[in-house]
Design an enzyme around this catalytic site. Structure first.
Site, PDB file in Angstrom:
ATOM      1  N   PRO A 276      -4.906   0.885  18.183  1.00  6.86           N
ATOM      2  CA  PRO A 276      -4.700   0.011  17.288  1.00  6.86           C
ATOM      3  C   PRO A 276      -4.543   1.135  15.783  1.00  6.86           C
ATOM      4  CG  PRO A 276      -6.968  -0.544  17.637  1.00  6.86           C
ATOM      5  CD  PRO A 276      -6.415   0.011  18.846  1.00  6.86           C
TER       6      PRO A 276
ATOM      7  N   HIS B 238       0.910  -1.513   0.245  1.00  9.69           N
ATOM      8  CA  HIS B 238      -0.266   0.101   0.220  1.00  9.69           C
ATOM      9  C   HIS B 238       0.748   1.312  -0.040  1.00  9.69           C
ATOM     10  CE1 HIS B 238      -3.941  -1.893   1.187  1.00  9.69           C
ATOM     11  NE2 HIS B 238      -3.904  -2.136   0.305  1.00  9.69           N
TER      12      HIS B 238
ATOM     13  N   TYR C 234      -9.182   5.790   6.694  1.00  6.07           N
ATOM     14  CA  TYR C 234      -9.715   6.515   8.588  1.00  6.07           C
ATOM     15  C   TYR C 234     -10.607   7.453   8.504  1.00  6.07           C
ATOM     16  CZ  TYR C 234      -4.827   3.815   9.589  1.00  6.07           C
ATOM     17  OH  TYR C 234      -4.212   2.772   9.394  1.00  6.07           O
TER      18      TYR C 234
ATOM     19  N   TYR D  81       3.793   6.842   9.950  1.00  6.75           N
ATOM     20  CA  TYR D  81       2.494   5.708  10.083  1.00  6.75           C
ATOM     21  C   TYR D  81       3.779   4.316   9.399  1.00  6.75           C
ATOM     22  CZ  TYR D  81      -1.156   2.849   8.099  1.00  6.75           C
ATOM     23  OH  TYR D  81      -2.375   1.846   7.843  1.00  6.75           O
TER      24      TYR D  81
ATOM     25  N   LYS E 137       0.362   0.239  14.562  1.00  2.34           N
ATOM     26  CA  LYS E 137       1.734  -0.303  15.360  1.00  2.34           C
ATOM     27  C   LYS E 137       1.680  -1.176  16.403  1.00  2.34           C
ATOM     28  CE  LYS E 137       3.605   3.419  13.672  1.00  2.34           C
ATOM     29  NZ  LYS E 137       4.276   2.630  12.062  1.00  2.34           N
TER      30      LYS E 137
HETATM   31  C1  PHB Z   1      -6.906  -4.059  10.598  1.00 11.02           C
HETATM   32  O1  PHB Z   1      -6.974  -3.915   9.248  1.00 11.02           O
HETATM   33  O2  PHB Z   1      -7.564  -4.797  11.284  1.00 11.02           O
HETATM   34  C2  PHB Z   1      -6.552  -2.888  10.975  1.00 11.02           C
HETATM   35  C3  PHB Z   1      -5.492  -1.892   9.571  1.00 11.02           C
HETATM   36  C4  PHB Z   1      -5.110  -0.121  10.745  1.00 11.02           C
HETATM   37  C5  PHB Z   1      -5.208  -0.306  11.231  1.00 11.02           C
HETATM   38  C6  PHB Z   1      -6.167  -1.275  13.123  1.00 11.02           C
HETATM   39  C7  PHB Z   1      -6.327  -2.499  11.923  1.00 11.02           C
HETATM   40  O3  PHB Z   1      -4.693   0.917  12.154  1.00 11.02           O
END
Ligand code: PHB
Ligand code: APR
Length: 389
Positions: free
Chosen positions: A292, A72, A200, A384, A296
């Site tokens: 989450p 990505h 997000y 990130y 990280k």
């Molecule tokens: C996930 O795909 O479970 C996931 C992806 C990004 C995040 C948290 C969880 O920031």
């Protein structure tokens, strides 16, 4: 029984450490409370930094993630009804790889099996002893029979609720914690992801995240209150709520289907300092938790293991204790960077029930600053993708 390193816990931290030690000819035994199937059944995060992917390669388990992991180059932030792309590659020259923690765990378990290295699953009453002296030991029971393992070092890779951190005298430990007044309700479904990159979402109804595991498997989350009960969230309610947090075009493209997993996770920031007590070393969730939002958790577990495995290899190859002595400070420097970033991302994107109107306006200003300023986006992107080791 005697080994060089006794590893408590067969999550990603313990398995990756075991694998790196095994390849360096260091004899390590992993002792896990649950069954292998149980460990594999836990659905966790799925975004790997390049540094983590490289480490998996050095551990000899880089093949499948290289083949099946999704590269990505960016992600979207959606607020005020509009999607804004954060171009990770253009801003940092680095990318991330989407590959589920379950798959990382499976690859490590398979490698361990084919190397003939031993893991004891279903170990009951695991306890750690004498790590403040020269001859630490781990005790446990299997099928009722008591066992004791003598070792040079214990690696506490047993997660947040594990026994290792709790065995350290309280006055030798400083703990820092923030519990957030909301959780994430997550759904896994065999439906194509709504977008080829993560989204997000900051919306007046709360945070949401559109993520994925593969081109045919999606992972979605919505922010929920801590009093929420997963049984009160049939799939239809979840999809309706998720759509209500998306812009109309994205919501219109969302393919829904039956969930194959659904759970609520609380959000927490936590750090225990130091990460070493004599011959006991903590790694991963045993020492720290991040919410989450910044993706990280698994990457921090990997960076701990990187520092710890190098220190142990150095010790066994040269007798030097320099790496072991530096472990806690090195690991914690990175941990606090990730704590700061995860805390910031969480505040940037969630509806903050205790924040009031002022926080909501500051949050909006921060989001608009991200859109306006390349410097602000670069800071986000740099954190990130993860700082190089
Ligand atoms: C996930 O795909 O479970 C996931 C992806 C990004 C995040 C948290 C969880 O920031
Ligand atoms: N004895 C033996 N094993 C134990 C004990 C115990 N007393 N207590 C817990 N364990 C095991 C758990 O069953 C689990 O399999 O330790 C393992 C810890 O694994 P994780 O919780 O996955 O922690 P870690 O390996 O550090 O991985 C960190 O997990 O929570 C995510 O976001 C986090 O992705 C990150 C990763």
């Amino acid at each position: 029984m005697r080994v060089q390193v006794a590893i408590v816990g067969a999550g990603p931290s313990g398995l990756l450490l075991g694998q790196l030690l095994q390849r360096a000819g260091i004899d390590a035994l992993i002792i896990e409370r649950r069954s292998a199937e149980y460990v594999l059944g836990r659905i966790r995060a799925g975004v790997l930094e390049q540094g983590t992917v490289d480490l998996l390669g050095r551990a000899g388990v880089g093949e499948r993630v290289a083949r099946e992991g999704l590269v990505h180059d960016g992600f979207d932030v959606l607020f005020g009804g509009q999607r804004h792309r954060v171009n990770l590659s253009a801003l940092t020259g680095r990318h991330v790889v989407v590959y589920g923690q379950t798959e990382v765990t499976r690859d490590l378990m398979d490698a361990r099996l084919s190397a003939g290295a031993s893991t004891i699953y279903d170990a009951a009453d695991v306890s750690v002893h004498d790590f403040d002296a020269d001859h630490p030991r781990v005790r446990f029971r299997v099928d009722g029979a008591a066992h004791e393992v003598a070792c040079d070092f214990i690696a506490g890779c047993d997660g947040f609720h594990g026994v290792c951190r709790q065995s350290v005298p309280a006055d030798a430990l400083r703990q820092f914690e923030r519990v957030y007044p909301f959780g994430w309700l997550g759904v896994l479904s065999d439906t194509p992801p709504v977008s080829h990159e993560l989204i997000y979402v900051n919306s007046p109804r709360g945070f949401a995240l559109c993520s994925m595991r593969s081109p045919t498997r999606s992972r979605y989350y919505v922010q929920c209150s801590l009093s929420e009960n997963v049984d009160e969230w049939p799939d239809s309610r979840f999809w309706t709520e998720l759509k209500a947090r998306l812009d109309p075009a994205t919501a219109g493209g969302l393919v829904t289907g039956p969930s194959i997993e659904k759970s609520i996770a609380p959000l927490r920031s936590f750090v225990a300092e130091p990460m070493r007590f004599g011959r006991l070393f903590l790694a991963g969730d045993a020492a720290h938790i991040v919410p989450p939002t910044g993706a990280k958790g698994l990457n921090l577990a990997a960076s701990d293991v990187h520092y710890l495995s190098s220190a142990l290899v150095e010790f066994y190859q040269s007798g030097s204790r320099a790496g072991l002595d530096a472990y806690s400070a090195r690991a914690l420097a990175r941990v606090w960077q990730a704590e700061r970033f995860s805390w910031w991302m969480t505040h940037l994107l969630h509806e903050l029930p205790e924040g009031g109107a002022f926080s909501a306006r500051v949050q909006r200003a921060e989001l608009e600053y991200l859109v306006a300023s390349q410097a602000a986006r670069t800071a986000l992107a740099e954190n990130y993708v993860g700082l190089p080791y």
